[in-house]
Design an enzyme around this catalytic site. Structure first.
Site, short mmCIF file in Angstrom:
data_model
loop_
_atom_site.label_atom_id
_atom_site.label_comp_id
_atom_site.label_asym_id
_atom_site.label_seq_id
_atom_site.Cartn_x
_atom_site.Cartn_y
_atom_site.Cartn_z
N LEU A 243 31.65 43.41 38.30
CA LEU A 243 32.78 44.21 37.55
C LEU A 243 33.78 43.18 36.72
O LEU A 243 33.63 42.06 37.11
CB LEU A 243 33.49 44.96 38.87
CG LEU A 243 32.85 46.21 39.58
CD1 LEU A 243 33.46 46.56 40.68
CD2 LEU A 243 32.49 47.06 38.30
N SER A 244 34.86 43.66 36.13
CA SER A 244 35.83 42.73 35.12
C SER A 244 36.61 41.84 36.37
O SER A 244 36.72 40.76 36.15
CB SER A 244 36.56 43.55 34.47
OG SER A 244 37.45 44.55 35.26
N GLU A 245 36.89 42.33 37.71
CA GLU A 245 37.21 41.62 38.47
C GLU A 245 37.01 41.94 40.06
O GLU A 245 36.61 43.42 40.26
CB GLU A 245 38.82 41.61 38.58
CG GLU A 245 39.60 40.38 38.00
CD GLU A 245 39.56 40.57 36.49
OE1 GLU A 245 39.86 39.33 35.80
OE2 GLU A 245 39.47 41.73 35.91
N THR A 246 36.70 40.97 40.79
CA THR A 246 36.62 40.90 42.22
C THR A 246 37.60 40.30 42.92
O THR A 246 37.98 39.15 42.66
CB THR A 246 35.11 40.60 42.74
OG1 THR A 246 34.34 41.44 42.12
CG2 THR A 246 35.11 40.85 44.26
#
Length: 265
Positions: free
Chosen positions: A42-45
């Site tokens: 995902l774009s951020e974790t």
């Protein structure tokens, strides 16, 4: 370890920006966190760990390929998970991050983030930034992380098809493109691109609004804004500038809850 996927800056599933939130029980290596972020893709974790000394939580954010210094939607998602899954009584959460102390306050169905402003200054853009844009622009500025570009109108912004090969050579975390909104109930709209850190277009970018809000403050002569990010998933943000801080409000909804298995540290 428990891990969740939360759609941030939306109260509907499959809208807003999905972030993974991993609740840590102990410190983990940077390499391990990067591997988990790559696995989640995902774009951020976000990785959240309660501090053993003092109050609050440690918070770090990783894209599939790099750690970032500031992230709004994954902070919103982290606060949402802590309140929803751990049933914390605190109405205000503190996060210790690479961008200093950040706060999240619960306000009914909304969560308000307290972030630093990241103001831009007009600059001479590198040629590959203009070539990659492929459209006329009104303004280009830069802060410590990103470039900001204002284009003519919402039609241009929606139709924009950047050349990511060109933009992947721009020395910045990302590129924010913005304009006035068509809708009378929205002040400005934006799209955000981060090919250098493995995210060609981010669905809803809280940290970009640390730059967008003071930019539009100068142009609209106001301190409070309603903003929409025009990705396919779209997201709504309520913003207010107070001195050198931005109060950024959004909603969130959990779409997945699971456990990490077979995870060497």
């Amino acid at each position: 370890m428990n891990i969740y996927i939360v759609d941030a800056f939306s109260n509907e599933p499959f809208r807003g920006n999905p972030a993974a939130v991993c609740l840590l029980e102990e410190e983990k290596s940077e390499q391990w966190m990067q591997q988990v972020a790559c696995e989640m893709n995902l774009s951020e974790t976000a990785f959240v760990l309660r501090r053993t000394e003092g109050d609050g939580f440690k918070l770090r954010w990783f894209t599939p390929v790099a750690e970032v210094e500031l992230c709004g939607h994954a902070t919103l998602a982290s606060a949402h998970v802590l309140w929803e899954q751990l049933a914390l009584d605190e109405q205000r959460l503190s996060f210790h991050t690479k961008s200093g102390m950040l706060h999240a306050t619960r306000q009914g169905d909304w969560i308000q983030l307290n972030f630093p402003l990241e103001q831009e200054e007009e600059c001479v853009p590198p040629p590959q930034l203009i070539v990659g844009l492929g459209e006329r622009f009104h303004y280009i500025g830069r802060n410590r992380m990103d470039y900001l570009i204002e284009v003519e109108d919402e039609g241009v912004l929606r139709a924009l098809k950047p050349n990511f090969q060109e933009w992947s050579t721009v020395k910045a975390r990302g590129i924010i493109v913005t304009c006035r909104a068509k809708r009378p109930d929205v002040d400005f709209v934006s799209r955000c691109f981060y090919p250098v850190i493995g995210v060609n277009e981010d669905p809803v970018t809280g940290s970009a609004h640390c730059c967008l809000a003071p930019y539009w403050q100068k142009r609209l002569d106001k301190n409070s804004f309603t903003a929409v990010q025009l990705s396919k998933r779209e997201g709504l943000l309520m913003l207010r500038i107070e001195n050198d801080r931005i109060l950024m409000s959004g909603q969130a909804i959990t779409t997945l809850a699971g456990k990490l298995l077979n995870m060497p540290s």
